[in-house]
Enzyme design. Structure first.
Site, PDB file in Angstrom:
ATOM      1  N   SER A 140       0.848  -1.203   0.000  1.00 37.38           N
ATOM      2  CA  SER A 140       0.000   0.000   0.000  1.00 37.38           C
ATOM      3  C   SER A 140       0.876   1.243   0.000  1.00 37.38           C
ATOM      4  O   SER A 140       1.976   1.235   0.566  1.00 37.38           O
ATOM      5  CB  SER A 140      -0.890   0.010   1.244  1.00 37.38           C
ATOM      6  OG  SER A 140      -1.576   1.241   1.331  1.00 37.38           O
ATOM      7  N   TYR A 153      -2.189  -0.776  10.262  1.00 34.86           N
ATOM      8  CA  TYR A 153      -2.251  -1.173   8.846  1.00 34.86           C
ATOM      9  C   TYR A 153      -1.046  -0.620   8.088  1.00 34.86           C
ATOM     10  O   TYR A 153      -0.363  -1.356   7.350  1.00 34.86           O
ATOM     11  CB  TYR A 153      -3.548  -0.659   8.223  1.00 34.86           C
ATOM     12  CG  TYR A 153      -3.618  -0.889   6.720  1.00 34.86           C
ATOM     13  CD1 TYR A 153      -3.879  -2.149   6.205  1.00 34.86           C
ATOM     14  CD2 TYR A 153      -3.416   0.161   5.826  1.00 34.86           C
ATOM     15  CE1 TYR A 153      -3.933  -2.363   4.824  1.00 34.86           C
ATOM     16  CE2 TYR A 153      -3.469  -0.039   4.451  1.00 34.86           C
ATOM     17  CZ  TYR A 153      -3.734  -1.303   3.958  1.00 34.86           C
ATOM     18  OH  TYR A 153      -3.773  -1.516   2.595  1.00 34.86           O
TER      19      TYR A 153
HETATM   20  N1  LIG Z   1      -8.621  -0.707  -1.983  1.00 38.73           N
HETATM   21  C1  LIG Z   1      -7.618   0.101  -1.669  1.00 38.73           C
HETATM   22  O1  LIG Z   1      -7.747   1.347  -1.648  1.00 38.73           O
HETATM   23  C2  LIG Z   1      -6.265  -0.474  -1.345  1.00 38.73           C
HETATM   24  C3  LIG Z   1      -5.191   0.430  -1.245  1.00 38.73           C
HETATM   25  C4  LIG Z   1      -3.921  -0.059  -0.945  1.00 38.73           C
HETATM   26  C5  LIG Z   1      -3.726  -1.409  -0.763  1.00 38.73           C
HETATM   27  N2  LIG Z   1      -4.786  -2.274  -0.867  1.00 38.73           N
HETATM   28  C6  LIG Z   1      -4.500  -3.699  -0.645  1.00 38.73           C
HETATM   29  O2  LIG Z   1      -5.051  -4.444  -1.704  1.00 38.73           O
HETATM   30  C7  LIG Z   1      -5.333  -5.774  -1.249  1.00 38.73           C
HETATM   31  C8  LIG Z   1      -6.717  -6.167  -1.737  1.00 38.73           C
HETATM   32  O3  LIG Z   1      -7.671  -5.244  -1.262  1.00 38.73           O
HETATM   33  P1  LIG Z   1      -9.024  -4.884  -2.047  1.00 38.73           P
HETATM   34  O4  LIG Z   1      -9.110  -3.418  -2.090  1.00 38.73           O
HETATM   35  O5  LIG Z   1      -9.142  -5.657  -3.275  1.00 38.73           O
HETATM   36  O6  LIG Z   1     -10.082  -5.366  -0.929  1.00 38.73           O
HETATM   37  P2  LIG Z   1     -11.283  -6.434  -0.951  1.00 38.73           P
HETATM   38  O7  LIG Z   1     -12.123  -6.254  -2.172  1.00 38.73           O
HETATM   39  O8  LIG Z   1     -11.913  -6.298   0.386  1.00 38.73           O
HETATM   40  O9  LIG Z   1     -10.529  -7.843  -1.070  1.00 38.73           O
HETATM   41  C9  LIG Z   1      -9.809  -8.410  -0.015  1.00 38.73           C
HETATM   42  C10 LIG Z   1      -9.605  -9.875  -0.352  1.00 38.73           C
HETATM   43  O10 LIG Z   1      -8.718 -10.461   0.650  1.00 38.73           O
HETATM   44  C11 LIG Z   1      -9.352 -11.641   1.157  1.00 38.73           C
HETATM   45  N3  LIG Z   1      -8.862 -11.913   2.500  1.00 38.73           N
HETATM   46  C12 LIG Z   1      -8.926 -11.117   3.596  1.00 38.73           C
HETATM   47  N4  LIG Z   1      -8.343 -11.744   4.649  1.00 38.73           N
HETATM   48  C13 LIG Z   1      -7.899 -12.942   4.174  1.00 38.73           C
HETATM   49  C14 LIG Z   1      -7.210 -14.026   4.782  1.00 38.73           C
HETATM   50  N5  LIG Z   1      -6.851 -14.000   6.078  1.00 38.73           N
HETATM   51  N6  LIG Z   1      -6.904 -15.109   4.020  1.00 38.73           N
HETATM   52  C15 LIG Z   1      -7.265 -15.155   2.698  1.00 38.73           C
HETATM   53  N7  LIG Z   1      -7.918 -14.149   2.087  1.00 38.73           N
HETATM   54  C16 LIG Z   1      -8.233 -13.062   2.824  1.00 38.73           C
HETATM   55  C17 LIG Z   1     -10.830 -11.309   1.075  1.00 38.73           C
HETATM   56  O11 LIG Z   1     -11.638 -12.460   1.152  1.00 38.73           O
HETATM   57  P3  LIG Z   1     -12.442 -12.891   2.517  1.00 38.73           P
HETATM   58  O12 LIG Z   1     -12.286 -11.759   3.500  1.00 38.73           O
HETATM   59  O13 LIG Z   1     -13.825 -13.109   2.095  1.00 38.73           O
HETATM   60  O14 LIG Z   1     -11.811 -14.124   2.965  1.00 38.73           O
HETATM   61  C18 LIG Z   1     -10.902 -10.679  -0.320  1.00 38.73           C
HETATM   62  O15 LIG Z   1     -10.861 -11.673  -1.308  1.00 38.73           O
HETATM   63  C19 LIG Z   1      -5.164  -5.746   0.268  1.00 38.73           C
HETATM   64  O16 LIG Z   1      -3.923  -6.341   0.613  1.00 38.73           O
HETATM   65  C20 LIG Z   1      -5.128  -4.260   0.615  1.00 38.73           C
HETATM   66  O17 LIG Z   1      -4.340  -4.004   1.745  1.00 38.73           O
HETATM   67  C21 LIG Z   1      -6.045  -1.831  -1.146  1.00 38.73           C
END
Ligand SMILES: NC(=O)c1ccc[n+]([C@@H]2O[C@H](COP(=O)([O-])OP(=O)(O)OC[C@H]3O[C@@H](n4cnc5c(N)ncnc54)[C@H](OP(=O)(O)O)[C@@H]3O)[C@@H](O)[C@H]2O)c1
Length: 248
Positions: A140, A153
């Site tokens: 991130s 985080y």
């Molecule tokens: N969206 C943003 O603005 C943003 C910015 C910077 C970084 N990120 C990073 O991008 C990544 C994906 O985020 P996203 O925005 O796509 O969010 P999202 O749509 O909420 O997706 C998160 C995914 O991670 C899975 N997950 C969570 N905990 C888990 C665990 N312990 N084991 C296996 N799977 C798990 C969730 O599935 P379940 O919870 O259903 O198991 C879901 O598939 C994350 O690492 C986040 O930190 C996001």
């Protein structure tokens, strides 16, 4: 053993991970879709993608993460690409130190840091055997600049960035290790935040970053997939933030 490259994308039932799985599958890569809880969504995505399978596993649990890698090998006989995308957060104002309790720190580190470590350690022998193995960690911008949904985080993502560089030094030349560091990306991630605050954050970012919009899951997926073929890049943390890191 399958001839096509094989990718394990953790946390790919939703958002960025689902977009990565789709793009890789469109390139002919066999994909293992994973999540801990959203099993129906993970299964539905795997059913949509040619040659994909779904495996439920919580990456914060070492046994489950190891089993996830083993299942990948049982299904496809090889592993070429590991995308550590699974992540979690709590939305906590940075000045509310009491709310960032030790339990919150432990929960976030278990998923965001130890989850990455567990899958990498299980995957390394297979990535070495691949001949062109690589890891892409989804970190991130919060791990690069002092911001983000909460202090635990942001610190967890800074740890992922440093782990990326340390492992790139350690695992070369056989395995490349890079990270992408997204800014604000419009995904279900913000379902965990009050809707008014979520819209406020999105419109603020869209108003100030040089590219004048929030990111999409596809924006990040494109960078992840590019890193899987960038044969002379390792130890890099690539910001995908519309230029947000350029702001003072
Ligand atoms: N969206 C943003 O603005 C943003 C910015 C910077 C970084 N990120 C990073 O991008 C990544 C994906 O985020 P996203 O925005 O796509 O969010 P999202 O749509 O909420 O997706 C998160 C995914 O991670 C899975 N997950 C969570 N905990 C888990 C665990 N312990 N084991 C296996 N799977 C798990 C969730 O599935 P379940 O919870 O259903 O198991 C879901 O598939 C994350 O690492 C986040 O930190 C996001």
């Amino acid at each position: 053993m399958s001839e096509a490259r094989v990718a394990l994308v953790t946390g790919s039932s939703s958002g960025i991970g689902a977009a990565v799985a789709r793009l890789l599958a469109a390139d002919g890569v066999r994909v293992v879709v994973n999540s801990a809880r959203s099993v129906d969504a993970g299964r539905a995505l795997a059913a949509e993608l040619p040659g994909a399978v779904y495996v439920q596993a919580d990456v914060s649990d070492e046994t489950q993460a190891t089993r996830l890698v083993e299942r990948t090998i049982e299904e496809f006989g090889r592993l070429d690409i590991l995308v550590n995308n699974a992540g979690t957060t709590r939305f906590i104002p940075h000045d509310d130190l009491a709310a960032a309790s030790p339990d919150v720190w432990r929960d976030l580190f278990d998923v965001n840091v130890m989850g990455v470590w567990h899958t990498i350690t299980a995957a390394v022998p297979h990535l070495k055997a691949s001949g062109s193995g690589c890891v892409v960690n989804v970190s991130s911008q919060a791990g690069v600049r002092p911001g983000g949904s909460s202090i635990p985080y942001a610190v967890s993502k800074a740890a992922v960035n440093h782990m990326t560089r340390l492992l790139a030094k350690t695992l070369g030349p056989e395995v490349r290790v890079n990270a992408v560091a997204p800014g604000l990306i419009d995904t279900p991630w913000y379902d965990g935040l009050d809707p008014v605050a979520a819209e406020g954050a999105k419109s603020h970012v869209a108003g100030v970053v040089p590219l004048r919009r929030v990111g999409t899951a596809d924006d990040v997926a494109r960078a992840v997939v590019d890193l899987t073929t960038a044969a002379y890049m390792t130890g890099e943390v690539l910001l995908v933030d519309g230029g947000g890191h350029l702001l003072g």
